[in-house]
Design an enzyme around this catalytic site. Structure first.
Site, PDB file in Angstrom:
ATOM      1  N   LYS A  22      -1.811  -1.122  14.049  1.00 55.68           N
ATOM      2  CA  LYS A  22      -1.824  -0.173  12.928  1.00 55.68           C
ATOM      3  C   LYS A  22      -2.253  -0.890  11.647  1.00 55.68           C
ATOM      4  CE  LYS A  22       2.175   0.654  10.775  1.00 55.68           C
ATOM      5  NZ  LYS A  22       2.250   0.373   9.335  1.00 55.68           N
ATOM      6  N   ASN A  23      -1.695  -2.081  11.419  1.00 58.26           N
ATOM      7  CA  ASN A  23      -1.917  -2.750  10.134  1.00 58.26           C
ATOM      8  C   ASN A  23      -3.264  -3.443  10.032  1.00 58.26           C
ATOM      9  OD1 ASN A  23       0.519  -1.749   9.365  1.00 58.26           O
ATOM     10  ND2 ASN A  23       1.625  -3.697   9.474  1.00 58.26           N
ATOM     11  N   ARG A 101       1.789   4.542   2.114  1.00 55.37           N
ATOM     12  CA  ARG A 101       1.500   3.543   1.077  1.00 55.37           C
ATOM     13  C   ARG A 101       0.129   2.904   1.269  1.00 55.37           C
ATOM     14  NH1 ARG A 101       3.107  -0.131  -2.312  1.00 55.37           N
ATOM     15  NH2 ARG A 101       2.285  -2.230  -2.037  1.00 55.37           N
ATOM     16  N   CYS A 125       9.401   3.257  -1.143  1.00 54.01           N
ATOM     17  CA  CYS A 125       9.744   3.799   0.186  1.00 54.01           C
ATOM     18  C   CYS A 125      11.107   3.208   0.544  1.00 54.01           C
ATOM     19  CB  CYS A 125       8.683   3.407   1.211  1.00 54.01           C
ATOM     20  SG  CYS A 125       8.715   1.670   1.599  1.00 54.01           S
ATOM     21  N   ARG A 130       7.900  -1.280  -3.721  1.00 54.93           N
ATOM     22  CA  ARG A 130       6.506  -1.441  -3.305  1.00 54.93           C
ATOM     23  C   ARG A 130       5.502  -1.342  -4.471  1.00 54.93           C
ATOM     24  NH1 ARG A 130       6.527  -0.342   2.258  1.00 54.93           N
ATOM     25  NH2 ARG A 130       4.631  -1.593   2.423  1.00 54.93           N
ATOM     26  N   PRO A 131       5.588  -2.181  -5.499  1.00 55.21           N
ATOM     27  CA  PRO A 131       4.655  -2.112  -6.631  1.00 55.21           C
ATOM     28  C   PRO A 131       3.225  -2.458  -6.212  1.00 55.21           C
ATOM     29  CG  PRO A 131       5.933  -4.114  -6.747  1.00 55.21           C
ATOM     30  CD  PRO A 131       6.517  -3.324  -5.632  1.00 55.21           C
ATOM     31  N   ASP A 133       1.159  -4.037  -8.739  1.00 54.00           N
ATOM     32  CA  ASP A 133       0.679  -4.809  -9.899  1.00 54.00           C
ATOM     33  C   ASP A 133      -0.325  -5.895  -9.500  1.00 54.00           C
ATOM     34  OD1 ASP A 133       3.108  -5.812  -8.658  1.00 54.00           O
ATOM     35  OD2 ASP A 133       3.010  -7.442 -10.106  1.00 54.00           O
ATOM     36  N   LEU A 134      -0.111  -6.522  -8.330  1.00 53.60           N
ATOM     37  CA  LEU A 134      -1.021  -7.610  -7.913  1.00 53.60           C
ATOM     38  C   LEU A 134      -2.420  -7.064  -7.599  1.00 53.60           C
ATOM     39  CD1 LEU A 134       1.442  -9.594  -5.608  1.00 53.60           C
ATOM     40  CD2 LEU A 134       0.798 -10.126  -7.967  1.00 53.60           C
ATOM     41  N   ASP A 317       8.141  -7.734   9.530  1.00 55.36           N
ATOM     42  CA  ASP A 317       8.038  -6.539  10.389  1.00 55.36           C
ATOM     43  C   ASP A 317       8.726  -6.719  11.733  1.00 55.36           C
ATOM     44  OD1 ASP A 317       4.704  -5.477   9.334  1.00 55.36           O
ATOM     45  OD2 ASP A 317       6.657  -5.433   8.369  1.00 55.36           O
ATOM     46  N   ILE A 339      11.063 -10.958   1.981  1.00 50.97           N
ATOM     47  CA  ILE A 339       9.852 -10.237   1.559  1.00 50.97           C
ATOM     48  C   ILE A 339      10.176  -8.937   0.830  1.00 50.97           C
ATOM     49  CG2 ILE A 339       7.670  -9.218   2.329  1.00 50.97           C
ATOM     50  CD1 ILE A 339       7.769 -12.237   2.800  1.00 50.97           C
ATOM     51  N   ARG A 409       4.805   6.810  13.371  1.00 52.22           N
ATOM     52  CA  ARG A 409       3.845   6.197  12.449  1.00 52.22           C
ATOM     53  C   ARG A 409       3.274   4.894  13.020  1.00 52.22           C
ATOM     54  NH1 ARG A 409       5.667   5.379   6.529  1.00 52.22           N
ATOM     55  NH2 ARG A 409       3.558   4.584   6.602  1.00 52.22           N
TER      56      ARG A 409
HETATM   57  C1  EPZ Z   1       1.839  -4.913   4.532  1.00 48.03           C
HETATM   58  O1  EPZ Z   1       2.426  -4.150   3.481  1.00 48.03           O
HETATM   59  C2  EPZ Z   1       2.199  -4.201   5.821  1.00 48.03           C
HETATM   60  N1  EPZ Z   1       1.644  -2.849   5.820  1.00 48.03           N
HETATM   61  C3  EPZ Z   1       3.719  -4.122   5.969  1.00 48.03           C
HETATM   62  O2  EPZ Z   1       4.000  -3.531   7.233  1.00 48.03           O
HETATM   63  C4  EPZ Z   1       4.273  -5.548   5.964  1.00 48.03           C
HETATM   64  O3  EPZ Z   1       5.675  -5.495   6.034  1.00 48.03           O
HETATM   65  C5  EPZ Z   1       3.844  -6.257   4.682  1.00 48.03           C
HETATM   66  O4  EPZ Z   1       2.395  -6.241   4.571  1.00 48.03           O
HETATM   67  C6  EPZ Z   1       4.286  -7.722   4.653  1.00 48.03           C
HETATM   68  O5  EPZ Z   1       3.778  -8.384   5.770  1.00 48.03           O
HETATM   69  C7  EPZ Z   1       0.340  -2.678   6.151  1.00 48.03           C
HETATM   70  O6  EPZ Z   1      -0.378  -3.617   6.445  1.00 48.03           O
HETATM   71  C8  EPZ Z   1      -0.184  -1.272   6.144  1.00 48.03           C
HETATM   72  P1  EPZ Z   1       2.723  -6.906   0.622  1.00 48.03           P
HETATM   73  P2  EPZ Z   1       2.046  -4.474   1.930  1.00 48.03           P
HETATM   74  O7  EPZ Z   1       1.806  -6.452  -0.440  1.00 48.03           O
HETATM   75  O8  EPZ Z   1       0.628  -4.853   1.847  1.00 48.03           O
HETATM   76  C9  EPZ Z   1       5.441  -7.330  -3.230  1.00 48.03           C
HETATM   77  C10 EPZ Z   1       5.061  -2.069   8.715  1.00 48.03           C
HETATM   78  O9  EPZ Z   1       6.248  -1.971   9.059  1.00 48.03           O
HETATM   79  N2  EPZ Z   1       4.264  -6.853  -3.954  1.00 48.03           N
HETATM   80  O10 EPZ Z   1       2.381  -8.150   1.392  1.00 48.03           O
HETATM   81  O11 EPZ Z   1       2.528  -3.342   1.122  1.00 48.03           O
HETATM   82  C11 EPZ Z   1       6.036  -6.255  -2.311  1.00 48.03           C
HETATM   83  O12 EPZ Z   1       6.921  -5.412  -3.034  1.00 48.03           O
HETATM   84  C12 EPZ Z   1       4.727  -2.275   7.258  1.00 48.03           C
HETATM   85  O13 EPZ Z   1       4.086  -2.023   9.496  1.00 48.03           O
HETATM   86  C13 EPZ Z   1       4.290  -6.875  -5.344  1.00 48.03           C
HETATM   87  O14 EPZ Z   1       5.273  -7.278  -5.963  1.00 48.03           O
HETATM   88  O15 EPZ Z   1       2.980  -5.744   1.680  1.00 48.03           O
HETATM   89  C14 EPZ Z   1       6.735  -7.075  -1.270  1.00 48.03           C
HETATM   90  O16 EPZ Z   1       7.993  -7.467  -1.778  1.00 48.03           O
HETATM   91  C15 EPZ Z   1       5.961  -2.274   6.371  1.00 48.03           C
HETATM   92  N3  EPZ Z   1       3.197  -6.425  -6.018  1.00 48.03           N
HETATM   93  C16 EPZ Z   1       5.844  -8.315  -1.115  1.00 48.03           C
HETATM   94  O17 EPZ Z   1       5.033  -8.354  -2.308  1.00 48.03           O
HETATM   95  C17 EPZ Z   1       2.080  -5.965  -5.372  1.00 48.03           C
HETATM   96  O18 EPZ Z   1       1.092  -5.581  -6.053  1.00 48.03           O
HETATM   97  C18 EPZ Z   1       4.916  -8.254   0.080  1.00 48.03           C
HETATM   98  O19 EPZ Z   1       4.192  -7.056  -0.016  1.00 48.03           O
HETATM   99  C19 EPZ Z   1       2.079  -5.949  -3.973  1.00 48.03           C
HETATM  100  C20 EPZ Z   1       3.179  -6.401  -3.275  1.00 48.03           C
END
Ligand code: EPZ
Length: 433
Positions: A22-23, A101, A125, A130-131, A133-134, A317, A339, A409
Site C-alpha cells: 500500500k505504502n 492522509r 488521525c 500528522r503535520p 510542515d516538513l 508500522d 515515531i 485500508r
Molecule cells: C508514512 O506516513 C506511512 N504512510 C505510515 O504508514 C508510516 O507509519 C510512516 O510513514 C512512518 O514510517 C504511507 O506511506 C502512506 P512521516 P507519513 O512523514 O509519511 C512527523 C500505515 O500504517 N512529521 O514519516 O505520514 C510525523 O508526525 C501508515 O501504513 C512532521 O512532524 O509519516 C511523524 O511523527 C501509518 N512533519 C513522523 O514525522 C511533517 O511534515 C514520521 O512521519 C511530516 C511528518
C-alpha cells in the site's frame, strides 16, 4: 458496520500470498500526475486507500483504465493505467483528503506539473496530529510560496516552475521525502535532498520515476540528488511486495505455533529491522523458491525490548503487531514508540482480552500472560486492528473485531488469506458496532 469473528486456538499452516505494498502504491499512483503519457502500475492491491486515491486522481484529470482486475488468478494484484493528458483541476478537496492522509502526495506533482496546487490540510488521525510542515518547508526551499487559507494549503511556483534547491530535513519524513522527490523531477536545476527517508517504498518510487525519465541518484541513501528535466514519459512499474503485511503474517505464524510460507515476499534483504527483532523473539525465517517460510523456533515467544525507528530500524508500522505477540511472551517486553505520539490505541483493547500492559509515556511494558480471552474489541487504526486480529487468532473462545473498515485500508483479502491457512475467521456484514 461490518465485523470480523475469530475463534482462537488454531495453528496456521500453508501458503499465504503477499500483496503489493500500500505504502509504495500510493506515491506511485500520485507520480502519474507528473507526465502527460501513460503510467501503468501492476501488482496494485485491492484496498480502500487505492480506490480513494484513484477517485482523487480522476478529479485532477487522470484517465484511469483497469487493464487487469486481478480477480481471475487467485491473489493477483490489479493492473491500472493512469494517463494525464492535462490536469483539469489543481484542487484536492477536503472530503477526500480527510479520509486518507496520503492524499497530500498530490501536492508535489501538481505543483511541479502546473506551477500551483490547492490541497486540503490532511488533519490528524488516531495515531497523531500528522503535520505537513516538513513538506511545505521543502517546497519553499524550491521557490514555492505557501499560504494557508480556510483549511487548505495554496502553493504557487513563481513563473510556473519550481527551482532546484537544497532541502535538508531536520527530522526524517517518508511522505515529505516522497513529495519533494516527485516535485524535483520537473524543477529547473538540481535539487539535493538531505536526511531523506530511506524506506524501501521510496526506492520503489525512485525506480519508477527514473523509468519515466527522471534523473535521480542516491537511491536508498539519506541523500538524494535530482536533476530536473522538462517532462517525464510513459513507463510500466510493478509495485513492490508489502513488507508490513509480510511481517504481520509472520507474527501470525509465530503466535499460533504454526508454519506459513509467505509467497511473493522476496523481502528478507529489505526487512532487516523487522526480521532482526522477530528473530530475537525466536522466529525462524527460511527462504524458499517462492518466498519465505516462517515459524516459531521455540515453545514460547521470547520477551525482548523493541524501539521503533526510521528505516532501516524496526518500523513503527509493525509495533502494534509485535505488541500483540509479546502479550504471550516468556517474560516481559518493553516497546518504545518513537515515531508517532499516540500509537498505543490497541493497548486498551488488548488489555480487555487479558493482556498485561502498562504504558508510561511513549513506552509500553508488556508482561507475558498464559492466555488471552476472546472479547468484542474496537479497531481504531490500521495496524491496531491487525494486532487485534492476531490476538483473536490465539485467544480462548471468540473475538469480534469491530470497525474493520480500518483493516480494509491496508490488508487485502485478510479473511480469505487467513482462512486458507486454517484460521477460523469470518466477516459478518452489518453485525458490527
Ligand atoms: C508514512 O506516513 C506511512 N504512510 C505510515 O504508514 C508510516 O507509519 C510512516 O510513514 C512512518 O514510517 C504511507 O506511506 C502512506 P512521516 P507519513 O512523514 O509519511 C512527523 C500505515 O500504517 N512529521 O514519516 O505520514 C510525523 O508526525 C501508515 O501504513 C512532521 O512532524 O509519516 C511523524 O511523527 C501509518 N512533519 C513522523 O514525522 C511533517 O511534515 C514520521 O512521519 C511530516 C511528518
Amino acid at each position: 458496520m461490518d465485523r470480523i469473528a475469530i475463534t482462537g486456538g488454531f495453528r496456521l499452516e500453508g501458503q499465504l500470498a503477499i500483496s503489493g505494498a500500500k505504502n509504495a502504491a500510493l506515491p506511485l499512483m500520485c507520480a502519474s500526475l507528473l507526465s502527460a503519457e501513460t503510467l501503468t502500475l501492476s501488482n496494485l492491491p485491492h484496498l480502500a486507500d487505492i480506490s480513494t486515491l484513484k477517485t482523487l486522481l480522476e478529479g485532477h484529470g487522470v484517465k484511469t483504465k483497469v487493464e487487469d482486475d486481478g480477480q481471475t488468478i487467485a491473489n493477483k494484484g490489479q493492473t491500472i493505467s493512469f494517463t494525464t493528458p492535462e490536469i483539469t483541476s489543481t484542487v484536492a478537496p477536503y472530503d477526500i483528503v480527510r479520509k486518507m492522509r496520503a492524499s497530500i502526495l498530490v501536492l508535489g506533482p501538481l505543483l511541479a506539473r502546473m506551477g500551483e496546487a490547492t490541497v486540503s490540510l490532511p488533519g490528524g488521525c488516531a495515531i497523531g496530529n500528522r503535520p505537513i510542515d516538513l513538506h511545505l518547508k521543502g517546497f519553499e526551499e524550491m521557490g514555492a510560496t505557501i499560504e494557508l487559507e480556510e483549511g487548505y494549503v495554496r502553493a504557487v511556483a513563481p513563473g510556473g516552475r519550481l527551482k532546484g534547491g537544497i532541502v535538508n530535513f531536520p527530522t526524517v519524513s517518508v511522505g515529505a521525502t516522497e513529495n519533494i522527490v516527485m516535485a524535483a523531477t520537473l524543477a529547473s536545476g538540481t535539487t539535493l535532498i538531505e536526511n531523506a527517508a530511506r524506506e524501501p517504498e521510496i526506492s520503489d518510487l525512485v525506480l519508477c520515476l527514473n523509468a519515466m525519465g527522471a534523473k535521480i541518484s542516491g537511491i536508498g541513501t539519506k541523500t538524494l540528488k535530482v536533476i530536473g528535466v522538462d517532462r517525464l514519459h510513459s513507463a510500466h512499474h510493478s509495485v513492490m511486495p508489502d513488507r508490513i503485511e509480510t511481517g504481520s503474517y509472520a507474527v501470525a505464524a509465530a503466535m499460533t505455533q504454526g508454519e506459513i510460507e509467505l509467497i511473493g515476499s522476496n523481502l528478507l534483504d529489505v526487512m532487516t529491522g523487522t526480521v532482526g527483532v522477530l528473530k530475537s523473539a525466536g522466529l525462524d525465517f527460511t527462504p524458499t523458491d517462492n518466498g519465505v517460510l516462517v515459524k516459531l523456533g521455540r515453545d514460547k515467544v521470547k520477551g525482548i525490548n523493541v524501539t521503533t525507528q526510521p528505516y532501516p530500524g524496526f518500523p513503527t508500522d509493525m509495533q502494534a503487531q509485535v505488541m500483540a505477540m509479546m502479550t504471550l511472551c516468556d517474560g516481559a517486553s518493553v516497546i518504545d514508540e518513537t515515531i508517532f505520539e499516540n500509537r498505543f490505541m490497541h493497548v486498551p483493547e488488548l488489555t480487555r482480552m487479558g493482556a498485561d500492559i502498562t504504558i508510561r509515556g511513549s513506552s509500553a511494558m508488556v508482561r507475558g500472560v498464559e492466555h488471552l480471552l476472546g472479547a468484542p474489541v474496537m479497531a481504531t487504526d490500521l495496524r491496531a486492528s491487525m494486532s487485534l486480529v492476531l490476538a483473536g487468532l490465539v485467544a480462548d473462545r471468540q473475538t469480534f473485531v469491530n470497525r474493520i473498515y480500518h483493516l480494509d485500508r491496508g490488508y487485502e483479502r485478510l479473511v480469505e488469506k487467513l482462512s486458507a491457512c486454517g484460521a477460523h475467521i469470518i466477516r459478518e456484514d452489518g453485525k458490527g458496532i
